[in-house]
Write a protein that holds these residues in place. Structure first.
Motif, short mmCIF file in Angstrom:
data_model
loop_
_atom_site.label_atom_id
_atom_site.label_comp_id
_atom_site.label_asym_id
_atom_site.label_seq_id
_atom_site.Cartn_x
_atom_site.Cartn_y
_atom_site.Cartn_z
N LYS A 1 4.68 -4.76 -0.62
CA LYS A 1 4.09 -3.78 -1.69
C LYS A 1 4.27 -2.44 -1.12
O LYS A 1 4.85 -1.59 -1.77
N ILE A 2 3.85 -2.24 0.16
CA ILE A 2 4.02 -0.99 0.53
C ILE A 2 5.66 -0.46 0.87
O ILE A 2 5.91 0.70 0.51
N GLY A 5 7.34 0.48 -2.39
CA GLY A 5 6.80 1.78 -2.80
C GLY A 5 7.60 2.83 -1.93
O GLY A 5 7.92 3.76 -2.52
N GLY A 9 9.99 5.31 -3.72
CA GLY A 9 9.80 6.70 -3.66
C GLY A 9 10.84 7.55 -3.13
O GLY A 9 10.97 8.77 -3.44
N THR A 74 4.09 6.93 -4.03
CA THR A 74 4.56 5.66 -4.69
C THR A 74 4.22 4.46 -3.83
O THR A 74 3.91 3.48 -4.57
N ALA A 75 4.13 4.67 -2.61
CA ALA A 75 3.72 3.47 -1.73
C ALA A 75 2.36 3.18 -2.18
O ALA A 75 1.92 1.94 -2.48
N GLN A 77 0.72 3.95 -4.83
CA GLN A 77 0.39 3.81 -6.17
C GLN A 77 0.87 2.47 -6.54
O GLN A 77 0.04 1.76 -7.18
N MET A 78 1.89 1.99 -5.99
CA MET A 78 2.46 0.66 -6.39
C MET A 78 1.60 -0.50 -5.61
O MET A 78 1.34 -1.45 -6.46
N ALA A 79 1.45 -0.20 -4.44
CA ALA A 79 0.55 -1.06 -3.79
C ALA A 79 -0.76 -1.43 -4.32
O ALA A 79 -1.32 -2.40 -4.45
N TYR A 81 -2.00 -0.49 -7.44
CA TYR A 81 -1.84 -1.00 -8.69
C TYR A 81 -1.61 -2.75 -8.71
O TYR A 81 -2.31 -3.32 -9.24
N ALA A 112 -3.45 7.29 -5.37
CA ALA A 112 -2.31 7.94 -5.12
C ALA A 112 -2.56 9.48 -5.16
O ALA A 112 -2.10 10.11 -4.28
#
Length: 118
Positions: A1-2, A5, A9, A74-75, A77-79, A81, A112
């Motif tokens: 996930k990271i 992201g 990003g 982004t990393a 936020q995505m991870a 979420y 984030a």
């Protein structure tokens, strides 16, 4: 996930950096003394002028810090979420839907913002 992201990003920041660089120049133009102002007419004119006068690579001036920040945001936020959504679905009676997405988005946004600010 990271990792996803970080990659997303970096890619997004590299693609978007020319527009970001031109936007910053256009906003700052009014603060310069009149003899130093660039007086761009619009974004296309600004990009064309930068390429003509400074070369195409000038559109990515300042990309390093922009890419680094975008990767971190982004990393995180995505991870966050994805993990928040999984936890909400596992620990509450809620089903996948708008309430779950809103909750996971709220958590991811706060995390984030925390990661992107010193």
């Amino acid at each position: 996930k990271i990792g996803a992201g970080l990659g997303a990003g970096a890619a997004g920041a590299m693609v978007g950096n020319p527009a970001d660089m031109v936007m910053v120049r256009m906003q700052a133009d009014g603060l310069l003394p009149p003899d130093q102002q660039r007086n761009y007419k619009h974004v296309g004119h600004a990009m064309g002028t930068v390429v003509k006068e400074e070369g195409v690579t000038a559109l990515w001036r300042g990309a390093g810090p922009t890419v680094n920040r975008a990767m971190i945001v982004t990393a995180a936020q995505m991870a966050c979420y994805d993990q928040s959504k999984e936890e909400i679905l596992k620990r509450t009676p809620l089903r996948d839907g708008p309430a779950v997405h809103m909750g996971a988005s709220l958590v991811a946004g706060v995390v984030a913002a925390g990661f992107s600010n010193p």
